[in-house]
Design an enzyme around this catalytic site. Structure first.
Site, PDB file in Angstrom:
ATOM      1  CG  MET A   1     -11.345   3.036   2.121  1.00 13.95           C
ATOM      2  SD  MET A   1      -9.832   3.007   3.088  1.00 13.95           S
ATOM      3  CE  MET A   1      -8.634   3.169   1.773  1.00 13.95           C
TER       4      MET A   1
ATOM      5  CG  MET B   1     -11.757  -3.104   4.891  1.00 11.25           C
ATOM      6  SD  MET B   1     -10.241  -2.673   4.003  1.00 11.25           S
ATOM      7  CE  MET B   1      -9.237  -1.959   5.312  1.00 11.25           C
TER       8      MET B   1
ATOM      9  CG  HIS C   1      -9.296   0.148  -0.583  1.00 11.02           C
ATOM     10  ND1 HIS C   1      -8.714  -0.134   0.639  1.00 11.02           N
ATOM     11  CD2 HIS C   1     -10.644   0.091  -0.380  1.00 11.02           C
ATOM     12  CE1 HIS C   1      -9.662  -0.343   1.530  1.00 11.02           C
ATOM     13  NE2 HIS C   1     -10.839  -0.202   0.943  1.00 11.02           N
TER      14      HIS C   1
ATOM     15  CG  ASP D   1      -6.310  -3.090   2.901  1.00  4.06           C
ATOM     16  OD1 ASP D   1      -5.236  -2.868   3.477  1.00  4.06           O
ATOM     17  OD2 ASP D   1      -6.930  -2.214   2.253  1.00  4.06           O
TER      18      ASP D   1
ATOM     19  CG  MET E   1      -8.475   6.897   2.992  1.00  5.90           C
ATOM     20  SD  MET E   1      -7.508   6.926   4.514  1.00  5.90           S
ATOM     21  CE  MET E   1      -6.768   5.311   4.442  1.00  5.90           C
TER      22      MET E   1
ATOM     23  CG  HIS F   1      -3.870  -1.546  -1.729  1.00  3.91           C
ATOM     24  ND1 HIS F   1      -4.967  -2.285  -2.134  1.00  3.91           N
ATOM     25  CD2 HIS F   1      -4.295  -0.824  -0.663  1.00  3.91           C
ATOM     26  CE1 HIS F   1      -5.993  -2.032  -1.347  1.00  3.91           C
ATOM     27  NE2 HIS F   1      -5.620  -1.133  -0.446  1.00  3.91           N
TER      28      HIS F   1
ATOM     29  CG  ASP G   1      -5.152   2.228   0.971  1.00  2.00           C
ATOM     30  OD1 ASP G   1      -6.141   1.489   0.808  1.00  2.00           O
ATOM     31  OD2 ASP G   1      -4.050   1.814   1.408  1.00  2.00           O
TER      32      ASP G   1
ATOM     33  CB  SER H   1      -0.916   0.023   1.226  1.00  2.00           C
ATOM     34  OG  SER H   1      -1.495   1.313   1.320  1.00  2.00           O
TER      35      SER H   1
HETATM   36  C1  DX5 Z   1      -6.543   1.151   5.615  1.00  2.00           C
HETATM   37  C2  DX5 Z   1      -6.056   0.924   4.209  1.00  2.00           C
HETATM   38  C3  DX5 Z   1      -4.945  -0.050   4.122  1.00  2.00           C
HETATM   39  C4  DX5 Z   1      -3.704   0.392   4.832  1.00  2.00           C
HETATM   40  C5  DX5 Z   1      -2.958  -0.835   5.242  1.00  2.00           C
HETATM   41  O1  DX5 Z   1      -7.641   1.971   5.586  1.00  2.00           O
HETATM   42  O2  DX5 Z   1      -7.093   0.445   3.386  1.00  2.00           O
HETATM   43  O3  DX5 Z   1      -4.652  -0.396   2.778  1.00  2.00           O
HETATM   44  O4  DX5 Z   1      -2.881   1.202   4.051  1.00  2.00           O
HETATM   45  O5  DX5 Z   1      -1.897  -0.431   6.022  1.00  2.00           O
HETATM   46  P1  DX5 Z   1      -1.228  -1.385   7.080  1.00  2.00           P
HETATM   47  O6  DX5 Z   1      -0.655  -2.539   6.294  1.00  2.00           O
HETATM   48  O7  DX5 Z   1      -0.207  -0.523   7.698  1.00  2.00           O
HETATM   49  O8  DX5 Z   1      -2.304  -1.852   8.020  1.00  2.00           O
HETATM   50 ZN    ZN Z   2      -6.573  -0.434   1.323  1.00  2.00          ZN
END
Ligand code: DX5
Ligand code: ZN
Length: 219
Positions: free
Chosen positions: A71, A140, A69, A178, A40, A36, A38, A11
């Site tokens: 969110m 998750m 991903h 994840d 948000m 990956h 992320d 990620s």
């Molecule tokens: C959390 C993200 C993950 C995060 C994982 O909301 O979706 O992808 O980056 O990070 P680690 O591996 O540090 O838990």
């Molecule tokens: Zn993620």
């Protein structure tokens, strides 16, 4: 039990954003399979990460598929832009999509693989009627919003249940996990039925991220 090697998706959230090009080049050299990404929105999750311009910048240097991903609420507003920004897999959250089937159709019509993510409290059985339309389920194993959180042990049970559903349906849906993934839970997750593992902090906070990726790949 399985001895197949996992798809590893580091990620980028845990990377050094001031050196994003070098970080992506490191992932290119490494045994990582996907990158990956992320996204948000500060609304679906209590944190803001980055959006389309950063995804484009990552794509400019990436030689591996971008596993995006989302969110975010109302993802249908942005999936086309993420597809144009280089996303190969686009995953939306079950909890953010009252018209999930329509979201999946939209993602596929853009030529991307369609993923659905489940928060820790969301039961995998809720996907029974859409499974045949889903390319990837992202389970998750922490509450989404932040990297560096502790892995929730209950995840194994969810992965096993989902694996049984997928096998029973004879579908090729990929199971990705994840949150809080590390060298200790990687093999048990694969044995439970996971195909792909996301790892943020465990990779980027390690002394040698490339070697850490290789170690995860070889579990
Ligand atoms: C959390 C993200 C993950 C995060 C994982 O909301 O979706 O992808 O980056 O990070 P680690 O591996 O540090 O838990
Ligand atoms: Zn993620």
């Amino acid at each position: 039990m399985s001895d197949r090697s996992p798809i590893i998706a580091p990620s980028i959230l845990a990377a050094d954003f001031a050196n994003i090009q070098q970080e992506v080049e490191m992932l290119n050299r490494s045994e990582a399979d996907w990158i990956h990404v992320d996204v948000m929105d500060g609304e679906f999750v209590p944190n803001i990460s980055f959006g389309i311009p950063v995804c484009k910048a990552i794509h400019r240097h990436a030689q591996k598929p971008l596993d995006v991903h989302l969110m975010i609420i109302k993802p249908e507003r942005y999936v086309e832009e993420f597809a144009k920004a280089g996303a190969e897999i686009i995953t939306v959250h079950y909890e953010a999509c009252p018209h999930l089937h329509r979201n999946l159709q939209q993602i596929k019509a853009l030529g991307c693989k369609a993923g659905v993510s489940l928060n820790p409290h969301t039961n995998v059985e809720l996907l029974e009627d859409t499974l045949q339309d889903i390319d990837l389920v992202l389970i998750m194993s922490v509450n989404p919003g932040f990297g560096g959180q502790q892995f929730i042990e209950r995840t194994y049970t969810k992965v096993k249940k989902l694996r049984a559903m997928i096998n029973a349906a004879g579908s090729n849906t990929i199971i990705e996990v994840d949150g809080g993934v590390n060298i200790d839970n990687a093999r048990p997750l694969l044995d439970a039925g996971a195909d792909a593992l996301v790892a943020g902090s465990f990779v980027f906070r390690s002394e040698n991220p490339e070697a850490t990726i290789a170690a995860l790949k070889a579990v």
